[in-house]
Design a protein around this motif. Structure first.
Motif, PDB file in Angstrom:
ATOM      1  N   LEU A 171       0.829  -1.198   0.000  1.00  0.00           N
ATOM      2  CA  LEU A 171       0.000   0.000   0.000  1.00  0.00           C
ATOM      3  C   LEU A 171       0.866   1.251   0.000  1.00  0.00           C
ATOM      4  O   LEU A 171       2.039   1.224   0.381  1.00  0.00           O
ATOM      5  N   ASN A 172       0.258   2.378  -0.409  1.00  0.00           N
ATOM      6  CA  ASN A 172       0.934   3.680  -0.464  1.00  0.00           C
ATOM      7  C   ASN A 172      -0.027   4.721   0.109  1.00  0.00           C
ATOM      8  O   ASN A 172      -0.838   5.301  -0.615  1.00  0.00           O
ATOM      9  N   LEU A 173       0.056   4.956   1.405  1.00  0.00           N
ATOM     10  CA  LEU A 173      -0.984   5.672   2.131  1.00  0.00           C
ATOM     11  C   LEU A 173      -0.605   7.076   2.578  1.00  0.00           C
ATOM     12  O   LEU A 173      -1.395   7.719   3.278  1.00  0.00           O
ATOM     13  N   VAL A 174       0.562   7.601   2.192  1.00  0.00           N
ATOM     14  CA  VAL A 174       0.993   8.930   2.620  1.00  0.00           C
ATOM     15  C   VAL A 174       1.533   9.694   1.415  1.00  0.00           C
ATOM     16  O   VAL A 174       2.330   9.151   0.637  1.00  0.00           O
ATOM     17  N   ASP A 175       1.092  10.984   1.270  1.00  0.00           N
ATOM     18  CA  ASP A 175       1.644  11.840   0.215  1.00  0.00           C
ATOM     19  C   ASP A 175       1.556  13.293   0.653  1.00  0.00           C
ATOM     20  O   ASP A 175       0.632  13.690   1.377  1.00  0.00           O
ATOM     21  N   TRP A 176       2.543  14.101   0.219  1.00  0.00           N
ATOM     22  CA  TRP A 176       2.666  15.504   0.613  1.00  0.00           C
ATOM     23  C   TRP A 176       2.522  16.363  -0.640  1.00  0.00           C
ATOM     24  O   TRP A 176       3.256  16.195  -1.613  1.00  0.00           O
ATOM     25  N   SER A 177       1.586  17.314  -0.617  1.00  0.00           N
ATOM     26  CA  SER A 177       1.294  18.102  -1.811  1.00  0.00           C
ATOM     27  C   SER A 177       2.217  19.304  -1.934  1.00  0.00           C
ATOM     28  O   SER A 177       2.878  19.716  -0.964  1.00  0.00           O
ATOM     29  N   LEU A 182      -0.627  17.405   3.798  1.00  0.00           N
ATOM     30  CA  LEU A 182      -0.309  15.986   3.914  1.00  0.00           C
ATOM     31  C   LEU A 182      -1.601  15.175   3.874  1.00  0.00           C
ATOM     32  O   LEU A 182      -2.547  15.470   4.614  1.00  0.00           O
ATOM     33  N   ALA A 183      -1.650  14.166   3.001  1.00  0.00           N
ATOM     34  CA  ALA A 183      -2.794  13.266   2.904  1.00  0.00           C
ATOM     35  C   ALA A 183      -2.400  11.908   3.465  1.00  0.00           C
ATOM     36  O   ALA A 183      -1.336  11.371   3.116  1.00  0.00           O
ATOM     37  N   VAL A 184      -3.261  11.344   4.316  1.00  0.00           N
ATOM     38  CA  VAL A 184      -2.982  10.065   4.956  1.00  0.00           C
ATOM     39  C   VAL A 184      -4.247   9.208   4.886  1.00  0.00           C
ATOM     40  O   VAL A 184      -5.340   9.666   5.242  1.00  0.00           O
ATOM     41  N   GLY A 185      -4.058   7.979   4.427  1.00  0.00           N
ATOM     42  CA  GLY A 185      -5.163   7.032   4.407  1.00  0.00           C
ATOM     43  C   GLY A 185      -5.158   6.178   5.665  1.00  0.00           C
ATOM     44  O   GLY A 185      -4.192   5.455   5.932  1.00  0.00           O
ATOM     45  N   LEU A 186      -6.238   6.266   6.437  1.00  0.00           N
ATOM     46  CA  LEU A 186      -6.366   5.514   7.691  1.00  0.00           C
ATOM     47  C   LEU A 186      -7.637   4.675   7.620  1.00  0.00           C
ATOM     48  O   LEU A 186      -8.749   5.205   7.787  1.00  0.00           O
ATOM     49  N   GLY A 187      -7.466   3.381   7.354  1.00  0.00           N
ATOM     50  CA  GLY A 187      -8.622   2.502   7.265  1.00  0.00           C
ATOM     51  C   GLY A 187      -9.502   2.863   6.089  1.00  0.00           C
ATOM     52  O   GLY A 187      -9.078   2.830   4.934  1.00  0.00           O
ATOM     53  N   ALA A 214      -4.297   3.649  -1.610  1.00  0.00           N
ATOM     54  CA  ALA A 214      -3.270   4.546  -2.132  1.00  0.00           C
ATOM     55  C   ALA A 214      -3.807   5.968  -2.190  1.00  0.00           C
ATOM     56  O   ALA A 214      -5.005   6.182  -2.417  1.00  0.00           O
ATOM     57  N   VAL A 215      -2.922   6.937  -1.971  1.00  0.00           N
ATOM     58  CA  VAL A 215      -3.244   8.361  -2.145  1.00  0.00           C
ATOM     59  C   VAL A 215      -2.107   9.018  -2.910  1.00  0.00           C
ATOM     60  O   VAL A 215      -0.935   8.663  -2.732  1.00  0.00           O
ATOM     61  N   HIS A 216      -2.472   9.988  -3.776  1.00  0.00           N
ATOM     62  CA  HIS A 216      -1.432  10.685  -4.548  1.00  0.00           C
ATOM     63  C   HIS A 216      -1.979  12.012  -5.041  1.00  0.00           C
ATOM     64  O   HIS A 216      -3.047  12.078  -5.652  1.00  0.00           O
ATOM     65  N   THR A 419      16.815   6.219  13.263  1.00  0.00           N
ATOM     66  CA  THR A 419      15.962   5.166  13.822  1.00  0.00           C
ATOM     67  C   THR A 419      14.933   5.792  14.748  1.00  0.00           C
ATOM     68  O   THR A 419      15.112   6.913  15.235  1.00  0.00           O
ATOM     69  N   GLY A 420      13.874   5.068  14.986  1.00  0.00           N
ATOM     70  CA  GLY A 420      12.809   5.559  15.842  1.00  0.00           C
ATOM     71  C   GLY A 420      11.535   4.750  15.686  1.00  0.00           C
ATOM     72  O   GLY A 420      10.818   4.515  16.655  1.00  0.00           O
ATOM     73  N   HIS A 421      11.260   4.317  14.448  1.00  0.00           N
ATOM     74  CA  HIS A 421      10.084   3.474  14.214  1.00  0.00           C
ATOM     75  C   HIS A 421      10.346   2.071  14.763  1.00  0.00           C
ATOM     76  O   HIS A 421      11.473   1.557  14.696  1.00  0.00           O
ATOM     77  N   THR A 422       9.301   1.475  15.271  1.00  0.00           N
ATOM     78  CA  THR A 422       9.430   0.126  15.839  1.00  0.00           C
ATOM     79  C   THR A 422       8.964  -0.952  14.876  1.00  0.00           C
ATOM     80  O   THR A 422       9.175  -2.135  15.143  1.00  0.00           O
ATOM     81  N   LEU A 423       8.333  -0.563  13.762  1.00  0.00           N
ATOM     82  CA  LEU A 423       7.943  -1.508  12.713  1.00  0.00           C
ATOM     83  C   LEU A 423       8.436  -0.989  11.368  1.00  0.00           C
ATOM     84  O   LEU A 423       9.050   0.075  11.284  1.00  0.00           O
ATOM     85  N   ARG A 424       8.165  -1.735  10.323  1.00  0.00           N
ATOM     86  CA  ARG A 424       8.668  -1.391   8.986  1.00  0.00           C
ATOM     87  C   ARG A 424       8.270   0.039   8.594  1.00  0.00           C
ATOM     88  O   ARG A 424       7.117   0.438   8.758  1.00  0.00           O
ATOM     89  N   VAL A 425       9.225   0.774   8.042  1.00  0.00           N
ATOM     90  CA  VAL A 425       8.964   2.148   7.586  1.00  0.00           C
ATOM     91  C   VAL A 425       8.436   2.057   6.153  1.00  0.00           C
ATOM     92  O   VAL A 425       9.184   2.150   5.185  1.00  0.00           O
ATOM     93  N   LEU A 426       7.116   1.883   6.043  1.00  0.00           N
ATOM     94  CA  LEU A 426       6.502   1.557   4.754  1.00  0.00           C
ATOM     95  C   LEU A 426       6.136   2.774   3.924  1.00  0.00           C
ATOM     96  O   LEU A 426       5.901   2.644   2.718  1.00  0.00           O
ATOM     97  N   TYR A 427       6.075   3.960   4.525  1.00  0.00           N
ATOM     98  CA  TYR A 427       5.555   5.130   3.821  1.00  0.00           C
ATOM     99  C   TYR A 427       6.538   6.287   3.931  1.00  0.00           C
ATOM    100  O   TYR A 427       7.177   6.496   4.972  1.00  0.00           O
ATOM    101  N   LEU A 428       6.625   7.051   2.835  1.00  0.00           N
ATOM    102  CA  LEU A 428       7.590   8.153   2.744  1.00  0.00           C
ATOM    103  C   LEU A 428       7.037   9.231   1.836  1.00  0.00           C
ATOM    104  O   LEU A 428       6.479   8.943   0.771  1.00  0.00           O
ATOM    105  N   ALA A 429       7.188  10.487   2.251  1.00  0.00           N
ATOM    106  CA  ALA A 429       6.821  11.635   1.414  1.00  0.00           C
ATOM    107  C   ALA A 429       7.765  12.781   1.741  1.00  0.00           C
ATOM    108  O   ALA A 429       8.311  12.864   2.858  1.00  0.00           O
ATOM    109  N   THR A 430       7.941  13.694   0.767  1.00  0.00           N
ATOM    110  CA  THR A 430       8.875  14.815   0.904  1.00  0.00           C
ATOM    111  C   THR A 430       8.115  16.129   0.879  1.00  0.00           C
ATOM    112  O   THR A 430       7.150  16.290   0.120  1.00  0.00           O
ATOM    113  N   SER A 431       8.565  17.080   1.689  1.00  0.00           N
ATOM    114  CA  SER A 431       7.926  18.398   1.761  1.00  0.00           C
ATOM    115  C   SER A 431       8.162  19.177   0.470  1.00  0.00           C
ATOM    116  O   SER A 431       9.085  18.878  -0.294  1.00  0.00           O
TER     117      SER A 431
END
Length: 475
Positions: A171-177, A182-187, A214-216, A419-431
């Motif tokens: 999935l691709n649930l984070v994007d920065w316009s 910032l758009a985030v898909g939650l459920g 997905a969001v874009h 480091t800081g996340h405790t699970l896989r860093v699955l989502y990334l977006a740039t300002s």
């Protein structure tokens, strides 16, 4: 009768020590010599015969003829001496004296020139620290400062709670316009968070039968595309929170989206890539079929000429708008290819990252299909993003280290590991300004990191972690 032999015997004629061939032509006549002359001959100094001279196999020079006084290398005369001139004291002579007599003081270099013992004491020669001195002059105290590495803050300056953020690699649930939203898909819902005002807006709720995959954002930042688990692609106006288009075509979830100037591409679990044009009434205008498994990575090049797609079949395909068949099929990866990024600094350069069984970031020249480089990161590559301000890129990772890494291209030297996340860093977006990234993980947090310099000043990123660290909710 006795014979007087002493009277009859004549003295022997003197002989010359000459070769036999010359003996006949040379003769030494005996003549009476006066007693006075004889005494003078006896007083002459005796010199050895040339045949008895002994020659040495070494030449021992005389120091008096070596002109060391010209270089002021000998002992200085006593100040009370009126006849000896003072030796010149110039930078050249001081340097030469220090090189020839490193263990002695400049005024009394009475020491051996050659020694078997190595001196480990601090060097007195100006050349000993030549790499630390300015080459502008001998003995200059000015030093050339070494360029300090850019400091990257090790902690996020903001953390947002993101309940129900899915831990799904595809999935691709984070994007920065480009408008700093910032758009985030939650459920089943999509939320908008303003980076300028921290205001949170609920854009939509797809209902209990559907969910966000997905969001874009469009490049202008006004419209948001949403891919759903039912295979639909929706277009929403963020300013009015209104859906303006719903397009079908996929048989199952649409997990990845990519805009160019006018075309929206969507990749689905049905292995297809659909090209949508919102200016025409049809759901899609073309279909790309080349992957043998789910499409999970999709990116248009910056000139809108090439589309790179990655799939769960471990392939990276490159397409153009003139053909429905891939122009390149790159098969070096040994795991799913989700992470894809086009370089904004070099034409036809694309980077791709492989999953857990591959762990590599590979660089490709799409003009000829050659792989330029490959780096084993040690863990699953989930996302890649190139910085538009400097020639660096950031990668996020999953199994097994869950880290964020900043790389310098083309050397691929590590700038920072976060480091800081405790699970896989699955989502990334740039300002929009290219300085800050936001990362999301299955630990249901969004973390904001200042990792890149600005385009104008190239100054180090400001470490705001100690002063403005905050944690809030996105909904």
């Amino acid at each position: 009768m006795a014979t007087d032999t002493s009277a009859s015997t004549k003295p022997a004629a003197p002989r010359l020590n000459v070769p036999a061939a010359m003996a006949g032509s040379l003769r030494l006549d005996a003549s009476p010599v006066s007693s006075r002359s004889a005494s003078r001959l006896l007083d002459l100094p005796k010199t050895p015969s040339p045949s008895k001279v002994t020659y040495s196999d070494r030449f021992i020079p005389c120091r008096s003829s070596s002109r060391l006084h010209n270089f002021a290398l000998l002992d200085r005369p006593s100040p009370n001496s009126k006849n000896s001139p003072a030796a010149p004291d110039t930078p050249y002579t001081r340097l030469l004296r220090a090189e020839l007599f490193p263990d002695s003081s400049p005024t009394s270099p009475n020491t051996n020139l050659f020694r078997y013992k190595t001196d480990h004491s601090a060097p007195s020669s100006p050349f000993a620290n030549a790499d630390k001195q300015d080459c502008g002059g001998v003995g200059s105290g000015a030093s050339t400062p070494k360029k300090a590495p850019r400091k990257v803050p090790k902690t996020p300056h903001k953390v947002l709670d993101a309940p129900s953020l899915q831990d799904d690699f595809y999935l691709n649930l984070v994007d920065w316009s480009s408008q700093n939203m910032l758009a985030v898909g939650l459920g089943t819902c999509v939320y908008l968070w303003s980076a300028s005002s921290s205001k949170v807006t609920k854009l939509c709720d797809l209902g209990s039968r559907d969910s966000v995959c997905a969001v874009h954002w469009t490049r202008e930042g006004s419209y948001l595309a949403i891919g759903t688990s039912l295979g639909d692609v929706q277009i929403w106006d963020s300013s009015r929170c209104k859906r303006i288009r719903n397009m079908g075509g996929h048989q199952t979830r649409a997990g990845v989206l990519a805009w160019n100037s006018t075309i929206l591409s969507s990749g689905g679990r049905d292995k297809n890539i659909l090209q949508h044009d919102i200016r025409v009434p049809s759901d899609y205008i073309s279909k790309f079929s080349g992957h043998r498994s789910e499409v999970c990575g999709l990116k248009w090049s910056h000139d809108d000429c090439e589309l790179a797609s990655g799939g769960n079949d471990n392939q990276l395909l490159v397409w153009n708008q003139r053909s429905q068949q891939p122009v390149l099929r790159l098969t070096k990866h040994t795991a799913a290819v989700k992470a894809i990024a086009w370089s904004p600094h070099q034409h036809s350069l694309v980077a791709s990252g492989g999953g857990t069984a591959d762990r590599c970031i590979r660089f490709w020249n799409t003009a000829n299909g050659n792989m330029l480089n490959s780096i084993d990161t040690g863990s699953q590559v989930c996302n890649l993003a190139w910085c538009k301000n400097v020639n660096e890129l950031v990668s996020t990772h999953g199994y097994s280290q869950n880290q964020i890494m900043v790389w310098k291209y083309p050397s691929m030297s590590k700038v920072a590991t976060l480091t800081g996340h405790t699970l896989r860093v699955l989502y990334l977006a740039t300002s929009p300004d290219g300085q800050t990234i936001v990362t999301g993980a299955g630990d249901e947090t969004l973390r904001f990191w200042n990792i890149f310099p600005s385009m104008k000043t190239q100054a180090p990123a400001r470490d705001a972690g100690l002063f403005s660290f905050s944690r809030s909710h996105i909904r």
